[in-house]
Scaffold this motif. Structure first.
Motif, PDB file in Angstrom:
ATOM      1  N   TYR A 166      -7.354  11.856   1.145  1.00 39.63           N
ATOM      2  CA  TYR A 166      -6.303  12.365   0.276  1.00 39.63           C
ATOM      3  C   TYR A 166      -6.404  13.885   0.199  1.00 39.63           C
ATOM      4  O   TYR A 166      -7.498  14.453   0.136  1.00 39.63           O
ATOM      5  CB  TYR A 166      -6.424  11.785  -1.131  1.00 39.63           C
ATOM      6  CG  TYR A 166      -6.145  10.304  -1.204  1.00 39.63           C
ATOM      7  CD1 TYR A 166      -4.870   9.829  -1.505  1.00 39.63           C
ATOM      8  CD2 TYR A 166      -7.152   9.373  -0.951  1.00 39.63           C
ATOM      9  CE1 TYR A 166      -4.598   8.471  -1.573  1.00 39.63           C
ATOM     10  CE2 TYR A 166      -6.897   8.004  -1.012  1.00 39.63           C
ATOM     11  CZ  TYR A 166      -5.621   7.568  -1.315  1.00 39.63           C
ATOM     12  OH  TYR A 166      -5.362   6.227  -1.371  1.00 39.63           O
ATOM     13  N   ARG A 167      -5.235  14.513   0.214  1.00 40.22           N
ATOM     14  CA  ARG A 167      -5.156  15.967   0.090  1.00 40.22           C
ATOM     15  C   ARG A 167      -3.949  16.305  -0.778  1.00 40.22           C
ATOM     16  O   ARG A 167      -2.864  15.787  -0.544  1.00 40.22           O
ATOM     17  CB  ARG A 167      -5.004  16.607   1.473  1.00 40.22           C
ATOM     18  CG  ARG A 167      -5.140  18.127   1.476  1.00 40.22           C
ATOM     19  CD  ARG A 167      -5.117  18.627   2.906  1.00 40.22           C
ATOM     20  NE  ARG A 167      -5.371  20.060   2.981  1.00 40.22           N
ATOM     21  CZ  ARG A 167      -4.609  20.919   3.658  1.00 40.22           C
ATOM     22  NH1 ARG A 167      -3.557  20.473   4.314  1.00 40.22           N
ATOM     23  NH2 ARG A 167      -4.907  22.200   3.688  1.00 40.22           N
ATOM     24  N   PHE A 168      -4.155  17.132  -1.774  1.00 39.94           N
ATOM     25  CA  PHE A 168      -3.100  17.447  -2.741  1.00 39.94           C
ATOM     26  C   PHE A 168      -2.555  16.178  -3.394  1.00 39.94           C
ATOM     27  O   PHE A 168      -1.368  16.081  -3.702  1.00 39.94           O
ATOM     28  CB  PHE A 168      -1.952  18.215  -2.067  1.00 39.94           C
ATOM     29  CG  PHE A 168      -2.374  19.506  -1.425  1.00 39.94           C
ATOM     30  CD1 PHE A 168      -3.234  20.373  -2.066  1.00 39.94           C
ATOM     31  CD2 PHE A 168      -1.913  19.839  -0.163  1.00 39.94           C
ATOM     32  CE1 PHE A 168      -3.630  21.556  -1.472  1.00 39.94           C
ATOM     33  CE2 PHE A 168      -2.306  21.025   0.440  1.00 39.94           C
ATOM     34  CZ  PHE A 168      -3.164  21.884  -0.214  1.00 39.94           C
ATOM     35  N   GLY A 169      -3.407  15.176  -3.557  1.00 41.47           N
ATOM     36  CA  GLY A 169      -3.004  13.955  -4.221  1.00 41.47           C
ATOM     37  C   GLY A 169      -2.174  13.016  -3.372  1.00 41.47           C
ATOM     38  O   GLY A 169      -1.638  12.030  -3.879  1.00 41.47           O
ATOM     39  N   GLU A 170      -2.056  13.301  -2.069  1.00 42.50           N
ATOM     40  CA  GLU A 170      -1.255  12.467  -1.187  1.00 42.50           C
ATOM     41  C   GLU A 170      -2.092  12.008   0.011  1.00 42.50           C
ATOM     42  O   GLU A 170      -3.146  12.566   0.310  1.00 42.50           O
ATOM     43  CB  GLU A 170      -0.025  13.241  -0.692  1.00 42.50           C
ATOM     44  CG  GLU A 170       0.921  13.653  -1.810  1.00 42.50           C
ATOM     45  CD  GLU A 170       2.152  14.373  -1.282  1.00 42.50           C
ATOM     46  OE1 GLU A 170       2.248  14.564  -0.050  1.00 42.50           O
ATOM     47  OE2 GLU A 170       3.012  14.748  -2.102  1.00 42.50           O
TER      48      GLU A 170
ATOM     49  N   SER B 290       0.801  -1.228   0.000  1.00 41.44           N
ATOM     50  CA  SER B 290       0.000   0.000   0.000  1.00 41.44           C
ATOM     51  C   SER B 290       0.835   1.279   0.000  1.00 41.44           C
ATOM     52  O   SER B 290       0.315   2.345  -0.314  1.00 41.44           O
ATOM     53  CB  SER B 290      -0.910   0.016   1.235  1.00 41.44           C
ATOM     54  OG  SER B 290      -0.133   0.126   2.417  1.00 41.44           O
ATOM     55  N   LYS B 291       2.114   1.173   0.402  1.00 39.82           N
ATOM     56  CA  LYS B 291       2.984   2.336   0.577  1.00 39.82           C
ATOM     57  C   LYS B 291       2.415   3.295   1.620  1.00 39.82           C
ATOM     58  O   LYS B 291       2.699   4.492   1.612  1.00 39.82           O
ATOM     59  CB  LYS B 291       3.194   3.092  -0.747  1.00 39.82           C
ATOM     60  CG  LYS B 291       3.642   2.222  -1.906  1.00 39.82           C
ATOM     61  CD  LYS B 291       4.938   1.486  -1.610  1.00 39.82           C
ATOM     62  CE  LYS B 291       5.383   0.636  -2.793  1.00 39.82           C
ATOM     63  NZ  LYS B 291       6.573  -0.182  -2.483  1.00 39.82           N
ATOM     64  N   ASP B 292       1.619   2.746   2.521  1.00 38.63           N
ATOM     65  CA  ASP B 292       0.912   3.546   3.517  1.00 38.63           C
ATOM     66  C   ASP B 292       1.341   3.105   4.918  1.00 38.63           C
ATOM     67  O   ASP B 292       0.829   2.130   5.461  1.00 38.63           O
ATOM     68  CB  ASP B 292      -0.596   3.370   3.329  1.00 38.63           C
ATOM     69  CG  ASP B 292      -1.415   4.369   4.137  1.00 38.63           C
ATOM     70  OD1 ASP B 292      -0.882   4.931   5.097  1.00 38.63           O
ATOM     71  OD2 ASP B 292      -2.596   4.563   3.799  1.00 38.63           O
TER      72      ASP B 292
END
Length: 395
Positions: free
Chosen positions: A165-169, A128-130
């Motif tokens: 998500y905010r600003f694509g992140e 997930s890279k999360d």
């Protein structure tokens, strides 16, 4: 791309304006921010008491945005306070103004299913890279599964969660709605229900971190709220990140749980305050104190129920009381949802409602696991395991 998004967010009207994304440093205060950008401090001192409290909620590590002209003069700033509201500072007619606005983000419901190769923590992060999602998963099962001893290579897990998500992140902390992990091929389901508490399929709560009230006699004068009407400006909505407890000046305050002191001293509008970090990414706040116990120092360990100070009326306060806050990964949550002494079990119609909901969630998780098997996406299925040794516990 990021700066373009920032400029669009601010609706830049000045040629040559530059947007920057910055990180709020540990020990940095709102007043210091105003000083650094040559903004009159009256902008803070003229705020109502409740708004001064909110400026103390800015936590170290949060990303905030600034927009400056070509000469370095601040035109606008957006500073998140929690995950749903932000401080907005802007210049209008040569005067700086401050307001609180909702944070704009979008939410996405997501699923994840995998076969354990290294550890649940490592594998979730790899796929997930999360990092926050991996931490949340471990915290969810913290008191019910020993990941080091019980989870084996080849065991499967699945998650249903909501991500902001905010600003694509990634933004904030993901919310896990339902999950399953095998221990020696045996499934262990957890379903989020009843204000975010986790239950097994039989409707029995899986106890997480247990807190105690910091006062012997409890009378709540103001409840937790993500958005409440301002006591003075009735039309303006403000959150209240904690609960206020009636307490005469000098009333002993006790630690709600065992943990380590991360701050003890003045905290802006909260006056004299103590913050204690606990397991599972939790942190408690005790504000408006009249005094702090001499044993309470940054880095010191405290036990649940230990006296840490006395209540008071310091900082920006409408009267003597204790402000008690609870945070999970720096996200304010309702303390009352974590104060309980025994595991609860759903009964009657509420249990019937839960069982139906749990059945639906269980089916969704099993569907994801079936896809995993059908698509043969796991690296584990590409090799034959001759032995399933216990996993090393991730740190």
């Amino acid at each position: 791309m990021r700066k373009i998004l920032l400029c669009a967010l601010f609706l830049s009207f000045c040629f040559g304006a530059v947007g920057e994304n910055r990180v709020w440093q540990k020990g940095y205060t709102f007043l210091k921010f105003l000083e650094d950008y040559h903004i009159p401090l009256k902008l803070y001192y003229n705020l109502p008491a409740e708004d001064k409290e909110l400026t103390a909620e800015i936590y170290a590590g949060v990303e905030y945005q600034t927009l400056k002209d070509k000469n370095g003069k601040l035109l606008q700033a957006l500073i998140p306070v929690g995950e749903d509201i932000q401080i907005q500072i802007y210049e209008e007619n040569s005067t700086y103004k401050l307001t609180f606005t909702p944070i704009k983000y979008f939410q996405k419901s997501q699923t994840l299913a995998l076969e354990v190769l290294n550890s649940p923590y490592q594998d979730i992060f790899k796929q997930s890279k999360d990092l926050s999602l991996a931490n949340e998963f471990l915290n969810t099962y913290k008191n019910s599964i020993n990941f080091k001893r019980e989870v084996m290579k080849g065991d499967k897990l699945a998650l249903l969660y909501v991500r902001k998500y905010r600003f694509g992140e990634f933004f904030g902390t993901p919310t896990i709605g339902a999950s399953m992990i095998e221990t020696s091929k045996k499934p262990n389901f957890l379903i989020s229900y009843n204000d975010g508490r986790y239950y097994n399929l039989a409707g029995k709560e899986i106890t997480g971190f247990l807190l105690r009230m910091p006062l012997s006699n409890v009378y709540i004068t103001s409840k937790f709220s993500q958005a409440r009407k301002h006591p003075v400006l009735k039309q303006v909505v403000r959150p209240h990140f904690g609960i206020d407890l009636r307490a005469k000046i000098g009333t002993p305050i006790k630690s709600a749980g065992s943990g380590r002191v991360v701050s003890a001293g003045n905290k802006g509008g909260y006056g004299k305050a103590i913050e204690i970090a606990h397991e599972g990414g939790l942190k408690t706040l005790y504000a408006h104190l009249s005094s702090i116990d001499k044993k309470i120092k940054v880095g010191s360990y405290v036990k649940q129920g230990q006296n840490i100070g006395k209540s008071g009326n310091t900082g920006i306060s409408s009267g003597p009381h204790l402000h008690f806050g609870l945070y999970k990964n720096n996200r304010p949550i309702n303390p009352l949802g974590s104060i309980k002494t025994t595991r609860s079990e759903l009964k009657g119609k509420e249990k019937e409602k839960f069982l139906q909901f749990a059945k639906e969630q269980k089916q969704l998780l099993e569907d994801e696991l079936n896809k995993l098997t059908a698509q043969n996406t796991s690296e584990q299925t590409q090799s034959t395991l001759t032995q399933n040794p216990p996993l090393e516990e991730s740190k």
